[in-house]
Design a protein around this motif. Sequence first.
Motif, short mmCIF file in Angstrom:
data_model
loop_
_atom_site.label_atom_id
_atom_site.label_comp_id
_atom_site.label_asym_id
_atom_site.label_seq_id
_atom_site.Cartn_x
_atom_site.Cartn_y
_atom_site.Cartn_z
N ILE A 176 0.92 -1.15 -0.06
CA ILE A 176 0.03 -0.13 0.00
C ILE A 176 0.91 1.41 0.02
CG2 ILE A 176 -1.97 1.43 1.24
CD1 ILE A 176 -2.81 -1.33 2.51
N PHE A 177 0.59 2.18 -0.93
CA PHE A 177 1.35 3.38 -1.12
C PHE A 177 0.50 4.46 -0.98
CE2 PHE A 177 3.46 0.13 -3.57
CZ PHE A 177 4.90 0.40 -3.27
N VAL A 178 0.70 5.49 0.03
CA VAL A 178 0.00 6.47 0.41
C VAL A 178 0.45 7.79 0.53
CG1 VAL A 178 -2.05 5.23 1.74
CG2 VAL A 178 0.03 6.22 2.87
N THR A 179 1.89 7.89 0.32
CA THR A 179 2.50 9.09 0.39
C THR A 179 2.74 9.63 -0.90
OG1 THR A 179 3.90 8.27 2.28
CG2 THR A 179 4.75 10.23 0.85
N PRO A 180 2.16 10.84 -1.32
CA PRO A 180 2.22 11.33 -2.57
C PRO A 180 3.70 11.53 -2.90
CG PRO A 180 0.97 12.79 -1.07
CD PRO A 180 1.58 11.82 -0.18
N ALA A 218 -3.66 13.05 -10.48
CA ALA A 218 -3.80 11.41 -10.81
C ALA A 218 -2.73 10.92 -9.95
CB ALA A 218 -3.61 11.21 -12.35
N SER A 219 -3.13 9.30 -10.05
CA SER A 219 -2.24 8.49 -9.40
C SER A 219 -2.40 7.17 -10.43
CB SER A 219 -2.97 7.68 -8.06
OG SER A 219 -3.14 8.56 -6.83
N SER A 220 -1.39 6.54 -10.18
CA SER A 220 -1.00 5.45 -11.30
C SER A 220 -0.08 4.13 -10.89
CB SER A 220 -0.48 5.93 -12.79
OG SER A 220 0.56 6.54 -12.39
N PHE A 221 -0.18 3.06 -11.39
CA PHE A 221 0.60 1.97 -11.58
C PHE A 221 0.77 1.46 -13.18
CE2 PHE A 221 1.64 -2.28 -11.90
CZ PHE A 221 2.71 -2.43 -10.98
N GLY A 222 2.01 1.80 -13.56
CA GLY A 222 2.11 1.57 -14.96
C GLY A 222 1.09 2.41 -15.84
N GLY A 223 0.37 1.44 -16.55
CA GLY A 223 -0.83 1.97 -17.25
C GLY A 223 -2.11 2.19 -16.69
N LEU A 229 -13.99 21.82 5.63
CA LEU A 229 -13.91 20.55 6.60
C LEU A 229 -13.04 19.44 5.75
CD1 LEU A 229 -17.38 20.35 8.15
CD2 LEU A 229 -15.64 21.46 9.28
N ALA A 230 -12.41 18.72 6.57
CA ALA A 230 -11.49 17.74 6.18
C ALA A 230 -12.23 16.57 5.50
CB ALA A 230 -10.39 17.32 7.33
N THR A 231 -11.53 16.03 4.75
CA THR A 231 -11.99 14.47 4.40
C THR A 231 -11.71 13.18 5.31
OG1 THR A 231 -9.96 14.00 3.13
CG2 THR A 231 -11.35 15.49 1.85
N ARG A 232 -12.25 12.05 4.73
CA ARG A 232 -11.87 10.84 5.49
C ARG A 232 -11.43 9.90 4.27
NH1 ARG A 232 -12.26 14.49 8.76
NH2 ARG A 232 -13.61 14.31 10.94
N GLY A 233 -10.61 8.97 4.76
CA GLY A 233 -10.15 7.97 3.97
C GLY A 233 -9.14 8.50 2.73
N ARG A 234 -9.25 7.91 1.62
CA ARG A 234 -8.33 8.45 0.52
C ARG A 234 -9.13 9.11 -0.77
NH1 ARG A 234 -4.16 8.83 3.19
NH2 ARG A 234 -3.02 9.30 1.15
N MET A 289 -4.01 6.98 -3.56
CA MET A 289 -3.43 5.45 -2.99
C MET A 289 -3.32 4.84 -4.12
SD MET A 289 -5.03 3.04 -0.27
CE MET A 289 -6.52 2.39 -1.19
N VAL A 290 -2.09 3.83 -4.09
CA VAL A 290 -1.93 2.77 -4.83
C VAL A 290 -1.81 1.49 -4.01
CG1 VAL A 290 -0.52 1.58 -6.48
CG2 VAL A 290 -0.90 3.82 -6.50
N MET A 291 -2.68 0.62 -4.29
CA MET A 291 -2.78 -0.81 -3.49
C MET A 291 -2.35 -1.86 -4.42
SD MET A 291 -5.27 -2.18 -0.64
CE MET A 291 -6.97 -2.09 -1.51
N ILE A 292 -1.41 -2.79 -4.00
CA ILE A 292 -1.19 -3.95 -4.92
C ILE A 292 -1.35 -5.35 -4.14
CG2 ILE A 292 0.50 -4.95 -6.39
CD1 ILE A 292 1.83 -2.01 -6.39
N ASP A 293 -2.07 -6.14 -4.81
CA ASP A 293 -2.27 -7.74 -3.82
C ASP A 293 -1.38 -8.52 -4.94
OD1 ASP A 293 -3.82 -6.53 -2.08
OD2 ASP A 293 -5.64 -7.27 -2.83
#
Length: 241
Positions: free
Chosen positions: A36-40, A124-129, A206-211, A234-238
């Motif tokens: 799990i990647f959450v740091t910009p 935008a977030s991405s993993f490869g394409g 007001l602030a958000t919750r989650g991602r 966020m990018v999450m890889i199983d």
Amino acid sequence: MSPLASVCVCDDYFEVDDDGTLCLKAGTMGMRERLIFVTPGNFTFEKADYPWLVRIDVQVQGGGGGSAGADAAAGQCIARPGGGGGGYSRSLIEASALGAVEAIVVGAGGAAGVGNNPGGSGMASSFGGVVANGGDGGNAFMTSGTAPDAVNGAVGAPGGVGQYTSGGGGSGAALRVSGTAGISGAGGNSFFGFGGGGRGDPGAGLATRGRGGGAGGALSYGAAFNGNDGGGGMVMIDLYG
């Protein structure tokens, strides 16, 4: 002495290698690890780090939009809409289709507006394409005043690139009834998060919750309040073996 026991092995799941070692077959072990990647920022995924890898299930969340600041003149009102929610994309990818190194980008949430400036758009977030778009920032169209007025919220992020894609949620509109009564808009929701709430009392967004959610809008009755930052992506890889 007891005779040696006879053992049968199911060849759907096991095999014997050239050294005579009994091993699980590749592809039958299920999910073995989650990243799990959450740091910009920018990261990499190296396939060689996982020699047992058969496929990955990757989920990508774009950043949410920030909300505008509000600074009404004395005795007047400005209400701001929320920021738009970031988009979501998902793909199941065989290890054979992966490059030796795949680029990962985690998009930041849009920046809060200061004064009477709009909120920034999420990245935008991405993993490869596989790409998930960021949400739009909340606008600063409403000017200071006492007459009834309303402005639209931000449109949520459009669908990105992947086997499954979903746009982000649109944000709530903002309404001014008079110089002392108004309602700011809530931020747009995302697949992995919720937008910040709207407000009827004066204050900052007001602030958000989650991602990936959009920030809630600010509300001013003659005092300056900033917006708020959108939720980061966020990018999450199983990883399956």
